[in-house]
Design a protein around this motif. Structure first.
Motif, PDB file in Angstrom:
ATOM      1  N   ASP A  56      42.309  45.263  39.788  1.00 56.23           N
ATOM      2  CA  ASP A  56      41.806  46.593  40.092  1.00 56.23           C
ATOM      3  C   ASP A  56      40.628  46.386  41.047  1.00 56.23           C
ATOM      4  OD1 ASP A  56      40.612  49.060  40.235  1.00 56.23           O
ATOM      5  OD2 ASP A  56      40.676  49.439  38.070  1.00 56.23           O
ATOM      6  N   ARG A  57      40.916  46.379  42.349  1.00 60.76           N
ATOM      7  CA  ARG A  57      39.896  46.060  43.349  1.00 60.76           C
ATOM      8  C   ARG A  57      38.797  47.123  43.410  1.00 60.76           C
ATOM      9  NH1 ARG A  57      41.285  41.450  45.287  1.00 60.76           N
ATOM     10  NH2 ARG A  57      43.427  40.930  45.765  1.00 60.76           N
ATOM     11  N   GLU A  58      39.142  48.380  43.158  1.00 58.00           N
ATOM     12  CA  GLU A  58      38.136  49.445  43.198  1.00 58.00           C
ATOM     13  C   GLU A  58      37.035  49.211  42.171  1.00 58.00           C
ATOM     14  OE1 GLU A  58      39.651  53.408  42.947  1.00 58.00           O
ATOM     15  OE2 GLU A  58      41.222  52.997  44.426  1.00 58.00           O
ATOM     16  N   ARG A  59      37.418  48.752  41.001  1.00 58.06           N
ATOM     17  CA  ARG A  59      36.448  48.518  39.923  1.00 58.06           C
ATOM     18  C   ARG A  59      35.974  47.073  39.868  1.00 58.06           C
ATOM     19  NH1 ARG A  59      39.206  50.191  34.786  1.00 58.06           N
ATOM     20  NH2 ARG A  59      37.214  49.627  33.882  1.00 58.06           N
ATOM     21  N   ASN A  60      36.503  46.212  40.758  1.00 60.38           N
ATOM     22  CA  ASN A  60      36.154  44.792  40.791  1.00 60.38           C
ATOM     23  C   ASN A  60      36.457  44.111  39.451  1.00 60.38           C
ATOM     24  OD1 ASN A  60      35.264  42.610  42.352  1.00 60.38           O
ATOM     25  ND2 ASN A  60      33.233  42.704  41.417  1.00 60.38           N
ATOM     26  N   ARG A  61      37.693  44.341  38.966  1.00 60.08           N
ATOM     27  CA  ARG A  61      38.118  43.821  37.663  1.00 60.08           C
ATOM     28  C   ARG A  61      39.520  43.248  37.740  1.00 60.08           C
ATOM     29  NH1 ARG A  61      34.251  43.645  33.601  1.00 60.08           N
ATOM     30  NH2 ARG A  61      32.782  45.302  33.976  1.00 60.08           N
ATOM     31  N   TRP A  62      39.779  42.228  36.892  1.00 63.52           N
ATOM     32  CA  TRP A  62      41.148  41.809  36.623  1.00 63.52           C
ATOM     33  C   TRP A  62      41.709  42.812  35.642  1.00 63.52           C
ATOM     34  CZ3 TRP A  62      42.427  38.367  39.986  1.00 63.52           C
ATOM     35  CH2 TRP A  62      41.590  37.326  40.337  1.00 63.52           C
ATOM     36  N   VAL A  63      43.014  42.882  35.525  1.00 65.28           N
ATOM     37  CA  VAL A  63      43.667  43.734  34.529  1.00 65.28           C
ATOM     38  C   VAL A  63      44.663  42.861  33.780  1.00 65.28           C
ATOM     39  CG1 VAL A  63      45.124  45.749  34.142  1.00 65.28           C
ATOM     40  CG2 VAL A  63      43.459  45.767  36.006  1.00 65.28           C
ATOM     41  N   VAL A  64      44.615  42.909  32.470  1.00 70.02           N
ATOM     42  CA  VAL A  64      45.626  42.229  31.667  1.00 70.02           C
ATOM     43  C   VAL A  64      46.063  43.194  30.569  1.00 70.02           C
ATOM     44  CG1 VAL A  64      43.955  41.061  30.160  1.00 70.02           C
ATOM     45  CG2 VAL A  64      46.245  40.126  30.398  1.00 70.02           C
TER      46      VAL A  64
ATOM     47  N   ARG B 225      47.600  46.463  24.205  1.00 67.83           N
ATOM     48  CA  ARG B 225      46.184  46.399  24.549  1.00 67.83           C
ATOM     49  C   ARG B 225      46.046  46.182  26.050  1.00 67.83           C
ATOM     50  NH1 ARG B 225      43.397  45.212  19.511  1.00 67.83           N
ATOM     51  NH2 ARG B 225      44.954  44.687  17.981  1.00 67.83           N
ATOM     52  N   GLU B 226      44.975  46.724  26.611  1.00 71.68           N
ATOM     53  CA  GLU B 226      44.670  46.507  28.019  1.00 71.68           C
ATOM     54  C   GLU B 226      43.185  46.222  28.123  1.00 71.68           C
ATOM     55  OE1 GLU B 226      46.447  48.982  31.149  1.00 71.68           O
ATOM     56  OE2 GLU B 226      44.392  49.283  31.878  1.00 71.68           O
ATOM     57  N   LEU B 227      42.852  45.200  28.907  1.00 69.95           N
ATOM     58  CA  LEU B 227      41.448  44.909  29.111  1.00 69.95           C
ATOM     59  C   LEU B 227      41.210  44.607  30.577  1.00 69.95           C
ATOM     60  CD1 LEU B 227      40.832  41.459  29.062  1.00 69.95           C
ATOM     61  CD2 LEU B 227      42.060  41.955  26.989  1.00 69.95           C
ATOM     62  N   HIS B 228      39.945  44.687  30.945  1.00 68.81           N
ATOM     63  CA  HIS B 228      39.560  44.574  32.345  1.00 68.81           C
ATOM     64  C   HIS B 228      38.409  43.577  32.488  1.00 68.81           C
ATOM     65  CE1 HIS B 228      41.946  48.165  33.333  1.00 68.81           C
ATOM     66  NE2 HIS B 228      41.658  48.475  32.086  1.00 68.81           N
ATOM     67  N   PRO B 229      38.731  42.267  32.500  1.00 67.95           N
ATOM     68  CA  PRO B 229      37.667  41.272  32.691  1.00 67.95           C
ATOM     69  C   PRO B 229      37.039  41.387  34.072  1.00 67.95           C
ATOM     70  CG  PRO B 229      39.722  40.249  31.960  1.00 67.95           C
ATOM     71  CD  PRO B 229      40.032  41.661  32.299  1.00 67.95           C
ATOM     72  N   ARG B 230      35.792  40.981  34.157  1.00 62.59           N
ATOM     73  CA  ARG B 230      35.064  40.970  35.425  1.00 62.59           C
ATOM     74  C   ARG B 230      35.807  40.078  36.415  1.00 62.59           C
ATOM     75  NH1 ARG B 230      31.569  37.168  36.392  1.00 62.59           N
ATOM     76  NH2 ARG B 230      31.398  36.707  34.180  1.00 62.59           N
ATOM     77  N   LEU B 231      35.947  40.561  37.637  1.00 61.97           N
ATOM     78  CA  LEU B 231      36.630  39.817  38.699  1.00 61.97           C
ATOM     79  C   LEU B 231      35.707  38.714  39.185  1.00 61.97           C
ATOM     80  CD1 LEU B 231      39.109  39.633  40.542  1.00 61.97           C
ATOM     81  CD2 LEU B 231      38.004  41.248  42.071  1.00 61.97           C
TER      82      LEU B 231
END
Length: 188
Positions: free
Chosen positions: A108-116, A125-131
């Motif tokens: 997710d480039r807009e939020r500067n996050r990975w998505v898993v 489950r969905e999480l968004h670790p810091r890119l």
């Protein structure tokens, strides 16, 4: 003020404690097997419990044993869109075995996050670790460790350098195991 150094437990005491907490050595590995390897014996003396857990997590190429409920995560290898899904699969092999399904990763480039996104049993489950292209997101990892547990299981973990060793034990033992690991973490 003088502080008396902690008395380091023997390999036998460490094995007995881990077995009592739900982590018995696999493949018939004994105290004698561990102490026969000079490097392993020295590590177990210097780094109580931490080195022993690391030995239990070794795979077939690392000799000794591969414990079905212990694994090691290299923090420098969890840095890309596929690495988080791979991590979830690796942890699930130790934490929930066949309950894992539908693992997807992305950015997710807009939020500067990975998505898993992944499913364990009936729960998605969905999480968004810091890119970050250099290091895993330490704020998210403990959440992932527990997210792949079977009901009645929980994770205890200890960091040693750029690695984290994760152990899955019955929930009623996890607090005591975490206290043991935290007690000796200064030696890592």
């Amino acid at each position: 003020m003088l502080v008396t150094p902690a008395i380091r437990p023997s390999a036998r005491e460490q094995l007995a404690t881990l077995e009592r907490l739900g982590l018995s050595a696999q493949d018939g590995v004994t105290e004698a097997d561990l102490l026969a390897d000079r490097e392993v014996a020295q590590a177990i003396r210097r780094h109580p419990y931490l080195a022993l857990l690391h030995c239990l997590a070794r795979d077939a190429d690392g000799e000794l044993t591969h414990h079905p409920h212990v694994t090691t995560v290299d923090l420098e290898h969890v840095v890309g869109p596929d690495s988080y899904p791979d991590l979830v699969r690796k942890l699930a092999a130790a934490g929930s075995t066949g309950e894992l399904g539908e693992v997807h990763g992305g950015v997710d480039r807009e939020r500067n996050r990975w998505v898993v996104r992944f499913r364990v049993g009936q729960i998605t489950r969905e999480l968004h670790p810091r890119l970050d292209h250099d290091y895993a997101d330490m704020a998210v990892l403990p959440w992932i460790f527990d997210a792949v547990c079977l009901p009645g299981q929980a994770s205890a973990f200890v960091r040693h350098g750029q690695r984290i060793t994760v152990a899955y034990v019955p929930r009623w033992h996890v607090d005591e195991l975490q206290r043991v690991l935290d007690r000796w973490a200064f030696t890592a």
